[in-house]
Design an enzyme around this catalytic site. Structure first.
Site, PDB file in Angstrom:
ATOM      1  N   GLU A 173       0.807  -1.221   0.000  1.00 19.52           N
ATOM      2  CA  GLU A 173       0.000   0.000   0.000  1.00 19.52           C
ATOM      3  C   GLU A 173       0.840   1.270   0.000  1.00 19.52           C
ATOM      4  O   GLU A 173       0.406   2.303  -0.518  1.00 19.52           O
ATOM      5  CB  GLU A 173      -0.945   0.006   1.207  1.00 19.52           C
ATOM      6  CG  GLU A 173      -2.041  -1.030   1.157  1.00 19.52           C
ATOM      7  CD  GLU A 173      -1.640  -2.375   1.748  1.00 19.52           C
ATOM      8  OE1 GLU A 173      -2.483  -3.287   1.791  1.00 19.52           O
ATOM      9  OE2 GLU A 173      -0.453  -2.510   2.162  1.00 19.52           O
TER      10      GLU A 173
ATOM     11  N   PHE B 119     -10.854  -7.244  14.043  1.00 22.08           N
ATOM     12  CA  PHE B 119      -9.811  -7.707  13.140  1.00 22.08           C
ATOM     13  C   PHE B 119      -9.527  -6.656  12.071  1.00 22.08           C
ATOM     14  O   PHE B 119     -10.431  -6.149  11.423  1.00 22.08           O
ATOM     15  CB  PHE B 119     -10.229  -9.022  12.470  1.00 22.08           C
ATOM     16  CG  PHE B 119      -9.235  -9.530  11.463  1.00 22.08           C
ATOM     17  CD1 PHE B 119      -7.987  -9.991  11.871  1.00 22.08           C
ATOM     18  CD2 PHE B 119      -9.533  -9.537  10.117  1.00 22.08           C
ATOM     19  CE1 PHE B 119      -7.062 -10.450  10.947  1.00 22.08           C
ATOM     20  CE2 PHE B 119      -8.625  -9.994   9.176  1.00 22.08           C
ATOM     21  CZ  PHE B 119      -7.379 -10.460   9.598  1.00 22.08           C
ATOM     22  N   GLN B 120      -8.263  -6.309  11.937  1.00 13.67           N
ATOM     23  CA  GLN B 120      -7.775  -5.314  10.981  1.00 13.67           C
ATOM     24  C   GLN B 120      -8.455  -3.954  11.160  1.00 13.67           C
ATOM     25  O   GLN B 120      -8.753  -3.243  10.195  1.00 13.67           O
ATOM     26  CB  GLN B 120      -7.915  -5.811   9.539  1.00 13.67           C
ATOM     27  CG  GLN B 120      -6.944  -6.941   9.211  1.00 13.67           C
ATOM     28  CD  GLN B 120      -6.829  -7.235   7.733  1.00 13.67           C
ATOM     29  OE1 GLN B 120      -7.744  -6.967   6.961  1.00 13.67           O
ATOM     30  NE2 GLN B 120      -5.697  -7.800   7.321  1.00 13.67           N
TER      31      GLN B 120
ATOM     32  N   LYS C 126     -17.332  -0.887   6.270  1.00 17.09           N
ATOM     33  CA  LYS C 126     -17.818  -1.845   5.271  1.00 17.09           C
ATOM     34  C   LYS C 126     -19.334  -1.798   5.134  1.00 17.09           C
ATOM     35  O   LYS C 126     -19.877  -1.937   4.023  1.00 17.09           O
ATOM     36  CB  LYS C 126     -17.353  -3.253   5.636  1.00 17.09           C
ATOM     37  CG  LYS C 126     -17.525  -4.272   4.525  1.00 17.09           C
ATOM     38  CD  LYS C 126     -16.848  -5.595   4.879  1.00 17.09           C
ATOM     39  CE  LYS C 126     -16.934  -6.591   3.730  1.00 17.09           C
ATOM     40  NZ  LYS C 126     -16.252  -7.872   4.076  1.00 17.09           N
TER      41      LYS C 126
END
Length: 616
Positions: free
Chosen positions: A77, A139-140, A189
């Site tokens: 990235e 998570f993440q 999301k």
């Protein structure tokens, strides 16, 4: 700020009123903004948007359209962020980077800070964990708004999906207007998966920002200001323009050329301002600063009226502010950012506004009033400085000198190629010995000095300017940091040319250690490393990959390198003792400049060593 397209006289957006997901809305706004290339790396939290990009491009293909947005996948990235930056620097348009949450987002922190420091417009879209999971150490998950808020021009966290469309549009507006910079949008999301109606218009309410931008546009140079400026200029015998990167960002290079040539005022540029004024023009006096040309720095010392345009008197230029432009009775400063005025150096005249208009107003005033001055004696003095203190090096050495390699490259590029660099000695050699006839041909990490910038930025520049020759001048230490992007070049069959000037170590660090740390090369010597760069390039698909280690072969190999049709990789084994000169040490002024063994100095070099607290 919502507004009606019909009321404004514009036809409604053809897709207004259609049901879309948040991800589809993101992609449609990108298309509306004219985005033609996206750089990014996928991951769970950004998959809805990646899928929407895929479907958008597929739909464009089926319709026979050419408005696709190819998604370019780097090795990591950070590479994507620097590719977006290279795209923006080369084109003047907003670069776009799309990454996932957590490590995907944090890997772009350095490119974002780099863009903020150099005023480069990019938009970084980060996936984020679902809204309900934000703050739970899911998570993440990473606190992107907190992290990026400290390094970006602006950062948005979108928790209300109804504001998504307006947020993305506003991000582009903020990135490109005023003093450009990076804007980050953190999108959970569930917001990407949300179903809603595409409005086809609308921005967020950012009244304070828009008020400042409107004030900038309105703030023209008034007649009394023009009169005051020309009173100072008329009294001057040795005027000098000090042009920075702001000239390029403002698309003011043509205005600068007209201003300088109409009035006959010579021009020095900062590292970021290279190309703002044609380096081959008779009035061009090269780069000033820590590693600027000796004659440029002496010109600054000798001038009596300094005109700063889009420059910020940073420490690499005005290391000792009280002794910078020490003979200047007056300093004028034009900038788009009011905070830069009087921040480092007090000035006697200033204007905050749009530079092309400001310079045009001054030129118009000069014509209307018949302003004329004879600065021929000053011009003769500067020509003598150029001759007596010209850039030079050990031309008789049997070892390959980096300056010689760049001179040979410059003979082929003729000031027309896009030159991108990593950070270190090779960066300064390129700045000193290449010519640039136009703006946006010189791309480098200036304020942050980020090693690893060169190769991914060159990739972004090639996507922005597909018909241009793009050359990455890199160092063996700098290119290691993003070496994986060699494969990105060949994956997309880009004709990027890569030069690695290999001196087996962190050359600039070693130079400082040699000068100021009694030659103790702590952690900077890489002569025992086992890297075979040519084999690495070949493994990544380079059909032309050559190591150059004989001086007599330089002209032939450089010509073959430039003329090769496709990606090419050239490693040059250079003199490990080659240094970057001139050099103005920290805490020293231009009259203490170290010019080395081959550039005459008009002063005794400084002997004061920097203290332990001095900056690098």
């Amino acid at each position: 700020m919502k507004h009606s397209q019909a009321a404004a006289g514009h036809a409604p957006h053809p897709k207004a009123g259609q049901a879309m997901t948040g991800a589809e809305i993101i992609v449609q706004v990108l298309a509306d903004e004219g985005v033609d290339t996206i750089f990014g790396y996928s991951g769970g939290a950004i998959l809805p948007t990646y899928d929407a990009i895929f479907r958008y491009n597929q739909e464009q293909t089926e319709r026979g359209g050419d408005q696709q947005m190819p998604l370019i996948v780097p090795a990591n990235e950070q590479g994507a962020g620097f590719m977006a930056a290279g795209y923006a620097r080369a084109s003047g348009r907003v670069g776009v980077c799309v990454v996932t949450s957590g490590p995907g987002a944090t890997n772009t922190v350095t490119p974002v800070r780099d863009c903020a420091a150099d005023s480069i417009p990019i938009v970084v879209i980060c996936g984020q964990v679902p809204t309900a999971a934000v703050g739970t150490d899911a998570f993440q998950e990473a606190p992107v708004a907190n992290i990026m808020g400290a390094v970006a021009k602006h950062c948005f966290l979108v928790t209300d999906p109804a504001r998504l469309e307006a947020t993305v549009r506003t991000a582009f507006e903020i990135a490109r207007t005023g003093r450009p910079g990076p804007v980050v949008i953190d999108i959970p999301k569930d917001v990407q998966n949300w179903q809603g109606v595409f409005q086809g218009e609308g921005h967020l309410e950012v009244r304070g920002y828009r008020h400042r931008m409107a004030a900038l546009r309105r703030n023209s140079v008034q007649e009394d200001e023009c009169a005051s400026f020309f009173a100072m200029l008329g009294a001057a015998e040795r005027p000098l323009i000090y042009a920075g990167g702001g000239v390029i960002h403002a698309e003011a290079s043509e205005a600068l050329r007209r201003f300088a040539t109409d009035l006959g005022i010579p021009v020095v540029t900062t590292l970021m301002g290279i190309g703002a004024f044609d380096t081959t023009h008779p009035l061009a006096m090269s780069m000033l600063g820590m590693h600027g040309a000796a004659f440029a720095n002496y010109a600054v010392d000798d001038c009596d009226f300094l005109i700063a345009l889009g420059a910020r008197f940073d420490d690499r230029v005005a290391g000792v502010p009280a002794r910078f432009a020490r003979n200047a009775r007056c300093i004028a400063h034009i900038d788009v950012d009011a905070s830069e005025i009087n921040k480092v150096k007090r000035v006697q005249w200033s204007h905050v506004g749009l530079m092309p208009q400001a310079l045009a107003a001054l030129c118009a005033h000069a014509r209307q009033t018949g302003f004329e001055r004879d600065w021929s004696a000053w011009h003769r003095h500067l020509r003598e400085l150029r001759t007596r203190h010209a850039m030079n090096y050990d031309r008789d050495s049997k070892l390959i000198q980096p300056y010689y390699v760049i001179e040979e490259l410059n003979r082929h590029t003729r000031g027309k190629a896009i030159i991108v660099t990593g950070v270190g000695q090779h960066q300064m050699w390129a700045a000193q010995y290449f010519d640039f006839c136009e703006p946006r041909l010189w791309l480098t990490s200036g304020s942050m000095g980020t090693m690893g910038f060169g190769l991914p930025a060159a990739i972004g520049a090639q996507f922005a300017c597909r018909d241009r020759l793009v050359v990455d001048i890199d160092g063996d230490a700098s290119i290691r940091m993003n070496l994986g992007e060699l494969e990105t070049v060949t994956t997309y069959d880009l004709p990027v040319k890569v030069v690695v000037l290999n001196n087996f170590g962190d050359g600039m660090v070693r130079q400082w250690q040699k000068l100021f740390f009694k030659g103790r090369h702590a952690a900077s010597d890489k002569s025992l490393h086992k890297k075979d760069f040519v084999k690495a390039a070949q493994a990544d698909g380079y059909r032309w990959a050559v190591r150059l280690d004989r001086k007599e072969d330089v002209p032939r190999v450089v010509q073959e390198f430039i003329e090769f049709d496709g990606p090419a990789f050239l490693e040059v084994i250079i003199d490990t003792e080659a240094g970057v000169y001139p050099m103005v040490g920290p805490g020293q002024a231009y009259d203490e400049m170290i010019t080395g063994d081959f550039i005459p100095s008009r002063n005794a070099p400084g002997t004061t060593e920097p203290g332990s607290s001095e900056m690098f």
